[in-house]
Design an enzyme around this catalytic site. Structure first.
Site, PDB file in Angstrom:
ATOM      1  N   LYS A  34       0.843  -1.207   0.000  1.00 22.05           N
ATOM      2  CA  LYS A  34       0.000   0.000   0.000  1.00 22.05           C
ATOM      3  C   LYS A  34       0.878   1.257   0.000  1.00 22.05           C
ATOM      4  O   LYS A  34       2.088   1.187   0.266  1.00 22.05           O
ATOM      5  CB  LYS A  34      -0.926  -0.002   1.216  1.00 22.05           C
ATOM      6  N   TYR A 251      14.379  30.515   8.384  1.00 18.82           N
ATOM      7  CA  TYR A 251      13.173  31.147   8.926  1.00 18.82           C
ATOM      8  C   TYR A 251      13.175  31.135  10.441  1.00 18.82           C
ATOM      9  O   TYR A 251      13.600  30.175  11.072  1.00 18.82           O
ATOM     10  CB  TYR A 251      11.934  30.394   8.443  1.00 18.82           C
TER      11      TYR A 251
HETATM   12  C1  LIG Z   1      -0.217  -1.770   6.732  1.00 13.64           C
HETATM   13  C2  LIG Z   1      -0.761  -3.056   7.204  1.00 13.64           C
HETATM   14  C3  LIG Z   1       0.084  -4.133   7.496  1.00 13.64           C
HETATM   15  C4  LIG Z   1       1.596  -4.018   7.504  1.00 13.64           C
HETATM   16  O1  LIG Z   1       2.003  -3.403   8.713  1.00 13.64           O
HETATM   17  P1  LIG Z   1       3.571  -3.162   9.024  1.00 13.64           P
HETATM   18  O2  LIG Z   1       3.562  -2.631  10.396  1.00 13.64           O
HETATM   19  O3  LIG Z   1       4.034  -2.162   8.024  1.00 13.64           O
HETATM   20  O4  LIG Z   1       4.242  -4.465   8.873  1.00 13.64           O
HETATM   21  C5  LIG Z   1      -0.497  -5.348   7.830  1.00 13.64           C
HETATM   22  N1  LIG Z   1      -1.837  -5.476   7.892  1.00 13.64           N
HETATM   23  C6  LIG Z   1      -2.688  -4.450   7.633  1.00 13.64           C
HETATM   24  C7  LIG Z   1      -4.142  -4.665   7.733  1.00 13.64           C
HETATM   25  C8  LIG Z   1      -2.178  -3.217   7.289  1.00 13.64           C
HETATM   26  O5  LIG Z   1      -3.012  -2.200   7.054  1.00 13.64           O
END
Ligand SMILES: *Cc1c(COP(=O)(O)O)cnc(C)c1O
Length: 360
Positions: A34, A251
Site C-alpha cells: 500500500k 526562517y
Molecule cells: C499496513 C498493514 C500491514 C503491515 O504493517 P507493518 O507494520 O508495516 O508491517 C499489515 N496489515 C494491515 C491490515 C495493514 O493495514
C-alpha cells in the site's frame, strides 16, 4: 535538474523478504504494497518481492495495476471495496477483498458477481478500527458460506500494539476463541508481530515496514534485526554560507551560531516529504561524513553543518536518509516513525525514484 532523488535498492528488498522467511518459514507471505509500496514504487517493489505468495494494496486501482503487469499472486484490498461497482471487477480479476462490515457484505450480495469473490473476513479483536465483533461471526459465517457469490474465506485481524509492551496477547486470545469450524486460513501478523511473536504466524503473514528496511520498534534498530535500508534519499549542497558568532540561518532565526560556522544549503525541504519538525541536530551525511541539520526546514531547502568537513563544495553529496543515516533516526528526531517519512516522499510527488539495477 534538481539534484534530489530517492534511490531504491531492489537487492535490499530481496534481503528483507528473506528475513521474513527466516522469521516465519512456514507461513505464506502477503507483502504489503500500500501507499506506493511505502513510497518505494508499486510495480518495481512487487518485482523484487515476486516470491511473495500474495500482495496487499489499498485500492482497486493498485490491484488492477498489479494484474496488468502480470502478477498472478493473490492480491488483497486491505479495506475491501468502497463502492458496489468494484465487486464485479475484483471478482473478474480474481482480487480478494477484506470484508469488514455489513454494508460491504450487502454490496457483494447485491452485485451478484459471476465468479465468487474471495474475502478476508476482518475481525475486530480490540483495535476498534475495522471489523466484525466476535459476537457477529456465527451469523456472518452462515451467510458467507451459503451464498454462491463468496468463495474462499480467510479470517484476519490487525494488532494495535504488536510493537509495544502490551503486545498481542489479549487480541490473540480473542482471535483464538473464534469458532473456526470451517478451518478458514488465518492472517494476523504485521511486521512487529511477525518478528516478536511466532504464535501469530499462522497460514499467512502480512509484513510491510520490515520489507522496506525500517524498524517497526522504537527500541530495535534495523541492524539488530538484520534488515537493510531500501531507500536512500539523496541531494546536494546548492549554496554554502559562512556564519559569524551570533548570526542565524533560515526562517524564524531559530538557530544561532555560537561560534563561526560553515553551513551547507541542501536542495530538499518539507514539500519533498522531509519532515518540517526535524529539529537542529537531526542526522545527515555530507560527502560521506556524518553531520546534522541546523535551523528550520524550509519548503524546498534545509541546512546542514559543514564546519568540520573539509573541502565541501557546492554539489557536495548529501544523504538525508538511507544506508548511513537510518530513516528511523531521522523520524525519531522529528517525533514520528519511519513509516511516515518513507510514504511522504511519495505523497510529495516531487522526488524522482531511481532503481539500482538488480546486480548491485
Ligand atoms: C499496513 C498493514 C500491514 C503491515 O504493517 P507493518 O507494520 O508495516 O508491517 C499489515 N496489515 C494491515 C491490515 C495493514 O493495514
Amino acid at each position: 535538474m534538481r539534484p534530489l532523488n530517492a534511490t531504491i535498492d531492489p537487492q535490499a528488498l530481496i534481503h528483507n523478504f528473506k528475513r521474513v522467511k527466516d522469521f516465519a518459514p512456514n507461513s505464506k507471505v502477503m507483502s504489503v504494497l500500500k501507499a506506493n509500496a511505502y513510497g518505494h514504487g508499486l510495480i518495481e517493489s512487487a518485482r523484487a518481492l515476486n516470491k511473495s505468495e500474495g500482495f496487499s494494496v489499498l485500492t482497486l486501482g493498485e490491484a488492477i495495476e498489479l494484474r496488468e503487469f502480470g502478477f498472478n499472486q493473490e492480491i488483497l484490498m486491505l479495506e475491501g471495496i468502497y463502492e458496489g461497482y468494484e465487486v464485479a471487477i475484483a471478482s473478474k480479476l480474481n482480487i480478494n477483498v477484506v470484508l469488514h462490515n455489513q454494508e460491504q457484505l450487502n454490496q457483494i450480495l447485491d452485485a451478484k458477481p459471476k465468479k465468487p469473490i474471495n474475502v478476508h473476513l476482518k475481525v475486530n479483536t480490540g483495535m476498534n478500527r475495522l471489523g466484525w465483533v466476535p459476537e457477529d461471526l456465527p451469523q456472518v459465517f452462515k451467510v458467507i458460506t451459503s451464498t454462491p457469490f463468496i468463495g474462499k474465506v480467510t479470517l484476519m485481524t490487525h494488532f494495535s500494539s504488536a510493537d509495544e509492551k502490551e503486545g498481542i496477547a489479549s487480541q490473540m486470545k480473542v482471535f483464538n476463541n473464534i469458532q473456526n469450524d470451517h478451518q478458514f486460513d488465518r492472517s494476523v501478523a504485521n511486521s512487529a508481530a511477525l518478528i516478536r511473536y511466532p504464535e501469530s504466524h499462522l497460514e499467512w503473514v502480512r509484513p510491510g515496514i520490515m520489507l522496506y528496511g525500517a524498524s517497526p520498534f522504537e527500541d530495535n534498530s534495523i541492524n539488530e534485526l538484520d534488515l537493510k535500508a531500501v531507500m536512500s534519499l539523496d541531494s546536494q549542497i546548492i549554496s554554502i554560507q559562512s556564519l559569524k558568532k551570533g548570526e542565524s540561518v533560515g526562517y524564524g532565526s531559530s538557530f544561532v551560531a555560537e561560534s563561526p560556522m560553515k553551513i551547507g544549503v541542501v536542495a530538499c525541504g518539507y514539500a519533498d516529504g522531509y519532515p518540517r519538525h526535524a529539529p537542529t541536530g537531526t542526522p545527515a551525511m555530507v560527502d560521506n561524513v556524518m553531520t546534522s541539520t541546523v535551523g528550520r526546514v524550509s519548503m524546498d531547502m534545509l541546512y546542514v553543518d559543514i564546519s568540520k568537513i573539509n573541502d565541501v563544495k557546492v554539489g557536495g553529496r548529501v544523504e538525508l536518509w538511507g544506508k548511513n543515516v537510518p530513516v528511523d533516526a531521522v523520524a525519531k528526531k522529528a517525533g514520528t516513525v519511519g513509516y511516515e517519512l518513507l510514504c511522504s516522499i511519495s505523497s510529495a510527488q516531487r522526488v524522482p525514484l531511481r532503481y539500482l539495477d538488480g546486480q548491485n
